[in-house]
Design an enzyme around this catalytic site. Structure first.
Site, PDB file in Angstrom:
ATOM      1  N   VAL A 199     -30.499  58.902  83.128  1.00  0.00           N
ATOM      2  CA  VAL A 199     -31.479  57.801  82.820  1.00  0.00           C
ATOM      3  C   VAL A 199     -30.992  56.656  83.204  1.00  0.00           C
ATOM      4  O   VAL A 199     -29.785  56.223  83.062  1.00  0.00           O
ATOM      5  CB  VAL A 199     -31.696  57.887  81.215  1.00  0.00           C
ATOM      6  CG1 VAL A 199     -32.914  56.791  80.909  1.00  0.00           C
ATOM      7  CG2 VAL A 199     -31.892  59.331  80.601  1.00  0.00           C
ATOM      8  N   CYS A 253     -25.740  58.779  82.075  1.00  0.00           N
ATOM      9  CA  CYS A 253     -25.598  60.181  82.871  1.00  0.00           C
ATOM     10  C   CYS A 253     -25.128  61.072  82.000  1.00  0.00           C
ATOM     11  O   CYS A 253     -23.994  61.228  81.730  1.00  0.00           O
ATOM     12  CB  CYS A 253     -24.880  59.921  84.108  1.00  0.00           C
ATOM     13  SG  CYS A 253     -24.678  61.405  85.233  1.00  0.00           S
ATOM     14  N   PRO A 278     -17.826  59.066  77.003  1.00  0.00           N
ATOM     15  CA  PRO A 278     -18.331  57.483  77.224  1.00  0.00           C
ATOM     16  C   PRO A 278     -19.671  57.534  76.455  1.00  0.00           C
ATOM     17  O   PRO A 278     -19.736  56.282  75.633  1.00  0.00           O
ATOM     18  CB  PRO A 278     -18.512  57.467  78.652  1.00  0.00           C
ATOM     19  CG  PRO A 278     -18.253  58.729  79.346  1.00  0.00           C
ATOM     20  CD  PRO A 278     -17.634  59.544  78.263  1.00  0.00           C
ATOM     21  N   ASP A 279     -20.582  58.489  76.493  1.00  0.00           N
ATOM     22  CA  ASP A 279     -21.667  58.479  75.629  1.00  0.00           C
ATOM     23  C   ASP A 279     -21.687  58.061  74.352  1.00  0.00           C
ATOM     24  O   ASP A 279     -22.333  57.361  73.520  1.00  0.00           O
ATOM     25  CB  ASP A 279     -22.836  59.686  75.752  1.00  0.00           C
ATOM     26  CG  ASP A 279     -21.786  60.921  75.244  1.00  0.00           C
ATOM     27  OD1 ASP A 279     -20.830  60.954  75.504  1.00  0.00           O
ATOM     28  OD2 ASP A 279     -22.768  61.654  75.228  1.00  0.00           O
ATOM     29  N   ASN A 289     -24.782  65.628  80.592  1.00  0.00           N
ATOM     30  CA  ASN A 289     -24.864  66.973  81.262  1.00  0.00           C
ATOM     31  C   ASN A 289     -26.153  67.349  81.618  1.00  0.00           C
ATOM     32  O   ASN A 289     -26.176  68.102  82.579  1.00  0.00           O
ATOM     33  CB  ASN A 289     -24.074  67.814  80.322  1.00  0.00           C
ATOM     34  CG  ASN A 289     -22.597  67.655  80.507  1.00  0.00           C
ATOM     35  OD1 ASN A 289     -21.936  67.758  81.428  1.00  0.00           O
ATOM     36  ND2 ASN A 289     -22.085  66.846  79.330  1.00  0.00           N
ATOM     37  N   THR A 300     -27.241  67.376  75.240  1.00  0.00           N
ATOM     38  CA  THR A 300     -26.898  68.802  75.670  1.00  0.00           C
ATOM     39  C   THR A 300     -26.052  69.334  74.505  1.00  0.00           C
ATOM     40  O   THR A 300     -26.212  70.517  74.149  1.00  0.00           O
ATOM     41  CB  THR A 300     -25.920  68.626  77.020  1.00  0.00           C
ATOM     42  OG1 THR A 300     -26.817  67.778  77.673  1.00  0.00           O
ATOM     43  CG2 THR A 300     -25.450  69.919  77.364  1.00  0.00           C
ATOM     44  N   THR A 326     -40.538  87.742  67.500  1.00  0.00           N
ATOM     45  CA  THR A 326     -39.139  87.302  67.748  1.00  0.00           C
ATOM     46  C   THR A 326     -39.186  85.971  67.950  1.00  0.00           C
ATOM     47  O   THR A 326     -37.831  85.411  67.685  1.00  0.00           O
ATOM     48  CB  THR A 326     -38.966  88.110  69.254  1.00  0.00           C
ATOM     49  OG1 THR A 326     -39.314  89.665  69.103  1.00  0.00           O
ATOM     50  CG2 THR A 326     -37.560  87.844  69.804  1.00  0.00           C
TER      51      THR A 326
HETATM   52  N1  LIG Z   1     -40.528  68.406  71.251  1.00  0.00           N
HETATM   53  C1  LIG Z   1     -39.627  68.600  72.192  1.00  0.00           C
HETATM   54  N2  LIG Z   1     -39.347  69.868  72.632  1.00  0.00           N
HETATM   55  C2  LIG Z   1     -38.370  70.368  73.301  1.00  0.00           C
HETATM   56  N3  LIG Z   1     -37.614  69.411  74.123  1.00  0.00           N
HETATM   57  C3  LIG Z   1     -37.982  68.071  73.903  1.00  0.00           C
HETATM   58  C4  LIG Z   1     -38.888  67.675  72.751  1.00  0.00           C
HETATM   59  N4  LIG Z   1     -38.859  66.377  72.625  1.00  0.00           N
HETATM   60  C5  LIG Z   1     -37.831  65.847  73.486  1.00  0.00           C
HETATM   61  N5  LIG Z   1     -37.501  66.923  74.194  1.00  0.00           N
HETATM   62  C6  LIG Z   1     -36.324  67.165  75.076  1.00  0.00           C
HETATM   63  O1  LIG Z   1     -35.410  65.988  74.808  1.00  0.00           O
HETATM   64  C7  LIG Z   1     -34.490  65.820  76.014  1.00  0.00           C
HETATM   65  C8  LIG Z   1     -34.124  64.327  75.937  1.00  0.00           C
HETATM   66  O2  LIG Z   1     -33.046  64.370  75.400  1.00  0.00           O
HETATM   67  P1  LIG Z   1     -31.786  63.247  75.420  1.00  0.00           P
HETATM   68  O3  LIG Z   1     -31.910  62.417  76.651  1.00  0.00           O
HETATM   69  O4  LIG Z   1     -31.456  62.976  74.241  1.00  0.00           O
HETATM   70  O5  LIG Z   1     -30.625  64.561  75.873  1.00  0.00           O
HETATM   71  P2  LIG Z   1     -30.459  65.360  77.155  1.00  0.00           P
HETATM   72  O6  LIG Z   1     -31.070  64.557  78.575  1.00  0.00           O
HETATM   73  O7  LIG Z   1     -31.246  66.546  76.813  1.00  0.00           O
HETATM   74  O8  LIG Z   1     -28.934  65.423  77.023  1.00  0.00           O
HETATM   75  P3  LIG Z   1     -27.852  64.706  77.894  1.00  0.00           P
HETATM   76  O9  LIG Z   1     -28.243  63.281  77.392  1.00  0.00           O
HETATM   77  O10 LIG Z   1     -26.677  65.347  77.202  1.00  0.00           O
HETATM   78  O11 LIG Z   1     -28.125  64.917  79.497  1.00  0.00           O
HETATM   79  C9  LIG Z   1     -35.605  65.958  77.248  1.00  0.00           C
HETATM   80  O12 LIG Z   1     -34.956  67.107  78.164  1.00  0.00           O
HETATM   81  C10 LIG Z   1     -36.962  66.742  76.443  1.00  0.00           C
HETATM   82  O13 LIG Z   1     -36.906  67.806  77.208  1.00  0.00           O
HETATM   83  C1  LIG Z   2     -19.473  65.898  73.897  1.00  0.00           C
HETATM   84  C2  LIG Z   2     -20.308  65.380  74.903  1.00  0.00           C
HETATM   85  C3  LIG Z   2     -20.732  66.470  76.147  1.00  0.00           C
HETATM   86  C4  LIG Z   2     -22.035  64.799  74.550  1.00  0.00           C
HETATM   87  O1  LIG Z   2     -22.659  64.407  75.652  1.00  0.00           O
HETATM   88  C5  LIG Z   2     -19.616  64.325  75.720  1.00  0.00           C
HETATM   89  O2  LIG Z   2     -19.355  63.209  74.642  1.00  0.00           O
HETATM   90  C6  LIG Z   2     -18.283  64.601  76.092  1.00  0.00           C
HETATM   91  O3  LIG Z   2     -18.298  65.492  77.063  1.00  0.00           O
HETATM   92  N1  LIG Z   2     -17.142  64.249  75.193  1.00  0.00           N
HETATM   93  C7  LIG Z   2     -15.916  64.597  75.745  1.00  0.00           C
HETATM   94  C8  LIG Z   2     -15.016  65.065  74.367  1.00  0.00           C
HETATM   95  C9  LIG Z   2     -15.218  64.263  73.064  1.00  0.00           C
HETATM   96  O4  LIG Z   2     -16.156  63.320  72.989  1.00  0.00           O
HETATM   97  O5  LIG Z   2     -14.348  64.019  72.287  1.00  0.00           O
END
Ligand SMILES: Nc1ncnc2c1ncn2[C@@H]1O[C@H](COP(=O)(O)OP(=O)(O)OP(=O)(O)O)[C@@H](O)[C@H]1O
Ligand SMILES: CC(C)(CO)[C@@H](O)C(=O)NCCC(=O)O
Ligand SMILES: [K+]
Length: 256
Positions: A13, A7, A108-109, A9, A132, A184
């Site tokens: 998944v 999970c 944790p990730d 931010n 994120t 832009t």
């Molecule tokens: N070519 C691309 N352009 C824009 N976004 C992309 C592309 N390829 C993958 N992504 C994005 O990457 C994301 C998947 O990334 P990942 O699961 O690693 O992290 P996240 O879900 O964005 O972040 P978190 O794990 O912090 O919630 C998806 O949201 C997808 O939209």
């Molecule tokens: C940095 C993120 C947001 C990346 O997902 C996450 O690992 C998190 O909230 N970490 C806490 C702070 C740290 O890892 O030091």
């Protein structure tokens, strides 16, 4: 059968692990208000769609959003009749303890990425995860998380420009043809895309210099391939590192 939940931010998944391979991967956006029943409706619809009929006996959760863990625990208890392992909780053992300043709660990730990467590649690693936030997790020779770097995520950086500047539109990341943008959108994409190439290179070089050794750089997360296409930033690209790490930690707790 194991259900692994990552999970973040932005996205949550779910993946089902049969002991040898992942049977399916399901993705939804992260919402702290999603109830246990809502998780089950979403989950059961998709597994049925994929023709998967399995009994979940174990669940492991990594969540960077503490608030969602409560409803995921209820989901696990109500629909699978088990207690989940939650990475970062004292009862969830890690293969190697993190070595950080006292009182630091490592995401944790990052702990999961460390466990997964060490299992596949051994020690002296830099794991670059494009979520994120863009995180660099430094893994010692012995497999401990020993610190790292947190930079604003790629999509977050583009969104921040749009939010803060009245004349800047919402833009998706893509590789610009040139560095000098003539509109832009091209200017914004150039700033973030080439800025990120530089950021990753510079940070990895400085980590290696500070640690006075060669290190294997692993790229993971949705946007890693986009950057890897352009520059040799990574020694290895992994598309399932966090999920793999969850299975490693789950095994470690079963054996322990
Ligand atoms: N070519 C691309 N352009 C824009 N976004 C992309 C592309 N390829 C993958 N992504 C994005 O990457 C994301 C998947 O990334 P990942 O699961 O690693 O992290 P996240 O879900 O964005 O972040 P978190 O794990 O912090 O919630 C998806 O949201 C997808 O939209
Ligand atoms: C940095 C993120 C947001 C990346 O997902 C996450 O690992 C998190 O909230 N970490 C806490 C702070 C740290 O890892 O030091
Ligand atoms: K992630």
């Amino acid at each position: 059968m194991l259900l692994a939940i990552d999970c973040g931010n932005t996205n949550t998944v779910f993946s089902i692990w049969d002991g040898e391979k992942f049977l399916c991967t399901l993705r939804t956006s992260t919402h702290h208000a999603r109830t246990a029943d809502a998780y089950f409706t979403w989950y059961s619809t998709l597994v049925k769609h994929y023709g998967i009929d399995v009994e979940i006996t174990d669940v492991i959760i990594s969540s960077t959003v503490p608030r969602v863990v409560f409803n995921l625990r209820v989901f696990t208890d109500r629909f699978f009749g088990c207690r989940p392992l939650v990475v970062g909780k004292p009862e969830c053992l890690l293969p190697r303890e993190p070595r950080v300043d006292e009182g630091t709660i490592v995401g944790p990730d990052r702990l999961v990425n460390t466990a997964g990467a060490f299992d596949r590649h051994g020690g002296d690693l830099i794991v670059v995860d494009f979520g994120t936030a863009t995180t660099f997790d430094v893994v010692s020779k012995d497999g401990n998380y020993i610190g790292g770097v947190i930079a604003p995520g790629v999509n977050l950086s583009l969104e921040a420009l749009h939010m803060a500047a009245a004349a800047l539109p919402h833009v998706d990341i893509s590789k610009p043809q040139k560095v000098v943008g003539t509109n832009t959108v091209a200017c914004m994409q150039s700033g973030v895309f080439w800025g990120y190439i530089g950021l990753v290179k510079e940070i990895c070089e400085r980590i290696k210099a500070e640690r006075e050794r060669e290190m294997t750089v692993i790229g993971t997360g949705g946007l890693a391939p986009l950057f890897a296409e352009t520059e040799a930033l990574f020694d290895v690209l992994e598309d399932d590192l966090t999920m793999h790490g969850l299975t490693v930690i789950h095994n470690h707790n079963k054996e322990g």
